[in-house]
Design a protein around this motif. Structure first.
Motif, PDB file in Angstrom:
ATOM      1  N   ARG A  21      -8.558  12.097  -3.830  1.00 42.89           N
ATOM      2  CA  ARG A  21      -9.152  12.864  -2.815  1.00 42.89           C
ATOM      3  C   ARG A  21     -10.377  11.975  -2.214  1.00 42.89           C
ATOM      4  NH1 ARG A  21      -7.394  17.493  -5.739  1.00 42.89           N
ATOM      5  NH2 ARG A  21      -9.479  17.669  -6.441  1.00 42.89           N
ATOM      6  N   ARG A  22     -11.154  11.679  -2.944  1.00 44.93           N
ATOM      7  CA  ARG A  22     -12.388  10.978  -2.503  1.00 44.93           C
ATOM      8  C   ARG A  22     -12.024   9.669  -1.690  1.00 44.93           C
ATOM      9  NH1 ARG A  22     -17.432  11.757  -6.900  1.00 44.93           N
ATOM     10  NH2 ARG A  22     -17.831  13.966  -6.414  1.00 44.93           N
ATOM     11  N   LEU A  23     -10.968   9.024  -2.134  1.00 47.52           N
ATOM     12  CA  LEU A  23     -10.565   7.706  -1.875  1.00 47.52           C
ATOM     13  C   LEU A  23      -9.898   8.001  -0.475  1.00 47.52           C
ATOM     14  CD1 LEU A  23     -10.048   4.601  -2.125  1.00 47.52           C
ATOM     15  CD2 LEU A  23      -7.801   5.071  -3.226  1.00 47.52           C
ATOM     16  N   ASP A  24      -8.908   8.878  -0.450  1.00 51.09           N
ATOM     17  CA  ASP A  24      -8.590   9.307   0.771  1.00 51.09           C
ATOM     18  C   ASP A  24      -9.806   9.707   1.732  1.00 51.09           C
ATOM     19  OD1 ASP A  24      -6.890  10.216   2.829  1.00 51.09           O
ATOM     20  OD2 ASP A  24      -6.901  12.201   2.060  1.00 51.09           O
ATOM     21  N   ALA A  25     -10.735  10.413   1.720  1.00 48.99           N
ATOM     22  CA  ALA A  25     -11.617  10.533   2.482  1.00 48.99           C
ATOM     23  C   ALA A  25     -12.459   9.389   3.052  1.00 48.99           C
ATOM     24  CB  ALA A  25     -12.619  11.715   1.710  1.00 48.99           C
ATOM     25  N   TYR A  26     -12.702   8.743   1.967  1.00 46.42           N
ATOM     26  CA  TYR A  26     -13.445   7.378   2.232  1.00 46.42           C
ATOM     27  C   TYR A  26     -12.776   6.457   3.437  1.00 46.42           C
ATOM     28  CZ  TYR A  26     -15.745   2.936   1.532  1.00 46.42           C
ATOM     29  OH  TYR A  26     -16.214   1.514   1.813  1.00 46.42           O
ATOM     30  N   VAL A  27     -11.133   6.337   3.112  1.00 51.44           N
ATOM     31  CA  VAL A  27     -10.546   5.513   4.196  1.00 51.44           C
ATOM     32  C   VAL A  27     -10.917   6.380   5.505  1.00 51.44           C
ATOM     33  CG1 VAL A  27      -8.162   4.873   4.565  1.00 51.44           C
ATOM     34  CG2 VAL A  27      -9.014   4.411   2.233  1.00 51.44           C
ATOM     35  N   THR A  28     -10.596   7.356   5.249  1.00 56.22           N
ATOM     36  CA  THR A  28     -10.520   8.177   6.537  1.00 56.22           C
ATOM     37  C   THR A  28     -11.910   8.039   7.424  1.00 56.22           C
ATOM     38  OG1 THR A  28      -9.013   9.969   5.869  1.00 56.22           O
ATOM     39  CG2 THR A  28     -10.245  10.501   7.913  1.00 56.22           C
ATOM     40  N   ALA A  29     -13.138   8.150   6.394  1.00 58.55           N
ATOM     41  CA  ALA A  29     -14.227   7.848   7.224  1.00 58.55           C
ATOM     42  C   ALA A  29     -14.747   6.329   7.625  1.00 58.55           C
ATOM     43  CB  ALA A  29     -15.649   8.095   5.839  1.00 58.55           C
ATOM     44  N   LEU A  30     -14.187   5.190   6.896  1.00 62.45           N
ATOM     45  CA  LEU A  30     -14.089   4.171   7.381  1.00 62.45           C
ATOM     46  C   LEU A  30     -13.322   3.862   8.889  1.00 62.45           C
ATOM     47  CD1 LEU A  30     -13.409   1.991   4.148  1.00 62.45           C
ATOM     48  CD2 LEU A  30     -15.556   1.943   5.335  1.00 62.45           C
ATOM     49  N   MET A  31     -12.242   4.601   8.960  1.00 61.10           N
ATOM     50  CA  MET A  31     -11.604   4.520  10.145  1.00 61.10           C
ATOM     51  C   MET A  31     -12.515   5.153  11.335  1.00 61.10           C
ATOM     52  SD  MET A  31      -9.043   2.593   9.610  1.00 61.10           S
ATOM     53  CE  MET A  31      -8.249   2.639  11.395  1.00 61.10           C
ATOM     54  N   ASP A  32     -12.992   6.202  10.935  1.00 60.17           N
ATOM     55  CA  ASP A  32     -13.944   7.188  12.124  1.00 60.17           C
ATOM     56  C   ASP A  32     -15.132   6.114  12.369  1.00 60.17           C
ATOM     57  OD1 ASP A  32     -12.210   8.939  11.965  1.00 60.17           O
ATOM     58  OD2 ASP A  32     -13.195  10.315  10.639  1.00 60.17           O
ATOM     59  N   VAL A  70       0.844  -1.307   0.026  1.00 56.33           N
ATOM     60  CA  VAL A  70      -0.047  -0.056  -0.086  1.00 56.33           C
ATOM     61  C   VAL A  70       0.944   1.332  -0.155  1.00 56.33           C
ATOM     62  CG1 VAL A  70      -1.611   1.493   1.282  1.00 56.33           C
ATOM     63  CG2 VAL A  70      -1.924  -1.331   1.165  1.00 56.33           C
ATOM     64  N   VAL A  71       0.653   2.088  -1.120  1.00 61.94           N
ATOM     65  CA  VAL A  71       1.338   3.501  -1.087  1.00 61.94           C
ATOM     66  C   VAL A  71       0.170   4.531  -1.201  1.00 61.94           C
ATOM     67  CG1 VAL A  71       2.941   5.038  -2.259  1.00 61.94           C
ATOM     68  CG2 VAL A  71       3.153   2.492  -2.311  1.00 61.94           C
ATOM     69  N   PRO A  72       0.161   5.224  -0.038  1.00 61.84           N
ATOM     70  CA  PRO A  72      -0.883   6.225  -0.086  1.00 61.84           C
ATOM     71  C   PRO A  72      -0.958   7.185  -1.152  1.00 61.84           C
ATOM     72  CG  PRO A  72      -0.046   6.130   2.347  1.00 61.84           C
ATOM     73  CD  PRO A  72       0.987   5.251   1.192  1.00 61.84           C
ATOM     74  N   PRO A  73      -1.994   7.699  -1.553  1.00 57.20           N
ATOM     75  CA  PRO A  73      -1.932   8.808  -2.591  1.00 57.20           C
ATOM     76  C   PRO A  73      -1.256   9.869  -2.011  1.00 57.20           C
ATOM     77  CG  PRO A  73      -4.232   8.006  -2.329  1.00 57.20           C
ATOM     78  CD  PRO A  73      -3.189   7.420  -1.139  1.00 57.20           C
ATOM     79  N   ASP A  74      -0.774  10.900  -2.937  1.00 59.20           N
ATOM     80  CA  ASP A  74      -0.038  12.303  -2.337  1.00 59.20           C
ATOM     81  C   ASP A  74      -1.031  13.049  -1.741  1.00 59.20           C
ATOM     82  OD1 ASP A  74       2.206  11.484  -3.600  1.00 59.20           O
ATOM     83  OD2 ASP A  74       1.856  12.632  -5.455  1.00 59.20           O
ATOM     84  N   GLY A  75      -0.552  13.613  -0.443  1.00 61.45           N
ATOM     85  CA  GLY A  75      -1.556  14.383   0.212  1.00 61.45           C
ATOM     86  C   GLY A  75      -2.517  13.756   1.148  1.00 61.45           C
ATOM     87  N   ALA A  76      -2.453  12.274   1.096  1.00 62.21           N
ATOM     88  CA  ALA A  76      -3.696  11.375   1.877  1.00 62.21           C
ATOM     89  C   ALA A  76      -3.164  11.807   3.571  1.00 62.21           C
ATOM     90  CB  ALA A  76      -3.534  10.230   1.714  1.00 62.21           C
ATOM     91  N   ASP A  77      -4.075  11.478   4.255  1.00 62.35           N
ATOM     92  CA  ASP A  77      -4.116  11.511   5.799  1.00 62.35           C
ATOM     93  C   ASP A  77      -3.273  10.387   5.997  1.00 62.35           C
ATOM     94  OD1 ASP A  77      -4.434  11.057   8.400  1.00 62.35           O
ATOM     95  OD2 ASP A  77      -6.314  11.931   8.231  1.00 62.35           O
ATOM     96  N   ALA A  78      -1.841  10.714   6.463  1.00 60.64           N
ATOM     97  CA  ALA A  78      -1.010   9.688   6.688  1.00 60.64           C
ATOM     98  C   ALA A  78      -1.096   8.912   7.942  1.00 60.64           C
ATOM     99  CB  ALA A  78       0.509  10.518   7.048  1.00 60.64           C
ATOM    100  N   ALA A  79      -1.728   9.498   8.907  1.00 60.74           N
ATOM    101  CA  ALA A  79      -2.012   8.551  10.125  1.00 60.74           C
ATOM    102  C   ALA A  79      -3.322   7.677   9.838  1.00 60.74           C
ATOM    103  CB  ALA A  79      -2.531   9.642  11.527  1.00 60.74           C
ATOM    104  N   ALA A  80      -4.270   8.230   9.279  1.00 59.74           N
ATOM    105  CA  ALA A  80      -5.480   6.999   8.863  1.00 59.74           C
ATOM    106  C   ALA A  80      -4.775   6.218   8.111  1.00 59.74           C
ATOM    107  CB  ALA A  80      -6.604   8.122   8.298  1.00 59.74           C
ATOM    108  N   TRP A  81      -4.013   6.549   7.077  1.00 57.36           N
ATOM    109  CA  TRP A  81      -3.600   5.232   6.060  1.00 57.36           C
ATOM    110  C   TRP A  81      -2.679   4.202   6.870  1.00 57.36           C
ATOM    111  CZ3 TRP A  81      -4.459   4.179   0.843  1.00 57.36           C
ATOM    112  CH2 TRP A  81      -5.317   4.894   0.200  1.00 57.36           C
ATOM    113  N   ALA A  82      -1.924   4.890   7.832  1.00 56.97           N
ATOM    114  CA  ALA A  82      -1.108   4.133   8.337  1.00 56.97           C
ATOM    115  C   ALA A  82      -1.750   3.085   9.193  1.00 56.97           C
ATOM    116  CB  ALA A  82      -0.036   4.742   9.369  1.00 56.97           C
ATOM    117  N   ALA A  83      -2.908   3.594   9.890  1.00 58.81           N
ATOM    118  CA  ALA A  83      -3.778   2.548  10.830  1.00 58.81           C
ATOM    119  C   ALA A  83      -4.381   1.949  10.059  1.00 58.81           C
ATOM    120  CB  ALA A  83      -4.709   3.691  11.565  1.00 58.81           C
ATOM    121  N   ALA A  84      -4.964   2.201   8.870  1.00 57.35           N
ATOM    122  CA  ALA A  84      -5.755   1.337   7.813  1.00 57.35           C
ATOM    123  C   ALA A  84      -4.814   0.293   7.535  1.00 57.35           C
ATOM    124  CB  ALA A  84      -6.068   2.006   6.723  1.00 57.35           C
TER     125      ALA A  84
END
Length: 320
Positions: free
Chosen positions: A306-317, A161-175
């Motif tokens: 950006r939508r994928l990043d927001a979705y991953v963050t929303a799933l974690m929340d 997994v390589v997060p998109p540029d500008g993604a929420d690093a903490a959320a992607w690391a936890a995911a």
């Protein structure tokens, strides 16, 4: 003479192969490229009948070297699944002919019947379509074929997994840590494995939404056996990227409202949802391209990321 659009022209050996699958007195009168596919060239072939009528067939051809090397397995699988689904009530094409090794065609090919309807990727009317998508997927997952398909394959790993540029690093690391765990136990179900709006046809001719119905489900090359959560996750991710993260979250609810059963715990559901969503991180441009070709030009690679990043963050929340 065959009427081609430039992109729809069929190669000579393939044309001859298709002709051998026609009935006496039939001939190909028109070929047209179908847009929206990622892995293969798709064409609609209009067949002239002896009594002056026409009927349509669809030709799938693998030409990309990456996919040609897997074509034998993929095309044989799809042809087998289409035959298996005949009479089940799931609206699918019927197999007409398959040349999985390009023994007779220039490239590996599958010929199948044509279904009416078209894909609908617009935001308008989505609220009415989502329950239909959910009911259709629940019906697919409920199938119990005499021959079980192959076990599902994960499309990513935590290390890939390589997060998109500008993604929420903490959320992607936890995911990513979530999918590093072993897969949860699950009850096996029949999976389409690529069920999403681009592979579902709607009859949109009747005025208003009252007549809206699904007329076909296509692209069965990834059919598998695994958790229903994985099919739900895939459609959810696509809805999130197409229409916004809230719709990705909504689809699982619609699936359960339609009678579908998901994993019992939030942690299990989160695992499957993230296993699918994170697999898109490095391939957003391939997903966005057919959407842009279909008219969603605002869905640039960056916008979808950006939508994928927001979705991953929303799933974690919501589930983390």
């Amino acid at each position: 003479m065959i009427d081609h659009d430039e992109a729809g022209a069929v190669r000579p050996l393939t044309l001859a192969w298709v002709s051998r699958h026609l009935q006496d007195g039939e001939r190909i009168v028109r070929t047209e490229a179908l847009h929206g596919g990622i892995t293969a060239e798709m064409r609609r072939l209009t067949i002239g009948t002896p009594h002056g009528g026409t009927r349509d067939l669809v030709l799938r051809t693998f030409v990309d070297p990456v996919f040609v090397q897997h074509a034998e397995v993929m095309l044989n699988r799809e042809a087998g699944v289409l035959a298996l689904l005949t009479g089940t009530g799931v609206p699918t094409p019927g197999p007409v002919g398959v040349d999985p090794t390009a023994a007779q065609c220039e490239y590996p090919s599958l010929l199948m019947t044509h279904l009416t309807g078209r894909t609908v990727l617009d935001d308008q009317g989505l609220e009415a379509r989502v329950p239909l998508l959910a009911r259709q997927l629940a019906a697919i997952n409920a199938l119990r074929p005499a021959e079980r398909p192959r076990e599902y394959e994960a499309w990513t790993t935590a290390d890939a997994v390589v997060p998109p540029d500008g993604a929420d690093a903490a959320a992607w690391a936890a995911a990513t840590d979530v999918i590093r765990r072993p897969p949860p136990p699950y009850e096996g179900r029949f999976l389409h494995r690529d069920f999403q709006p681009g592979n579902v046809l709607f009859d949109v001719e009747p005025p208003g939404l009252a007549g809206l119905r699904i007329t076909g489900v296509v692209d069965w090359v990834q059919t598998s056996w695994g958790p229903a959560d994985l099919d739900v996750a895939h459609c959810s991710t696509n809805l999130a990227m197409l229409h916004g993260p809230a719709w990705g979250l909504r689809f699982a609810e619609a699936y359960e409202e339609a009678g579908g059963a998901l994993a019992a715990t939030a942690s299990e559901r989160l695992y499957w949802r993230l296993l699918d969503a994170l697999a898109f991180a490095s391939g957003v441009r391939w997903v966005a391209r057919p959407w842009q070709e279909a008219g969603r030009t605002e869905l640039t690679t960056r916008a979808v990321e950006r939508r994928l990043d927001a979705y991953v963050t929303a799933l974690m929340d919501a589930l983390g």
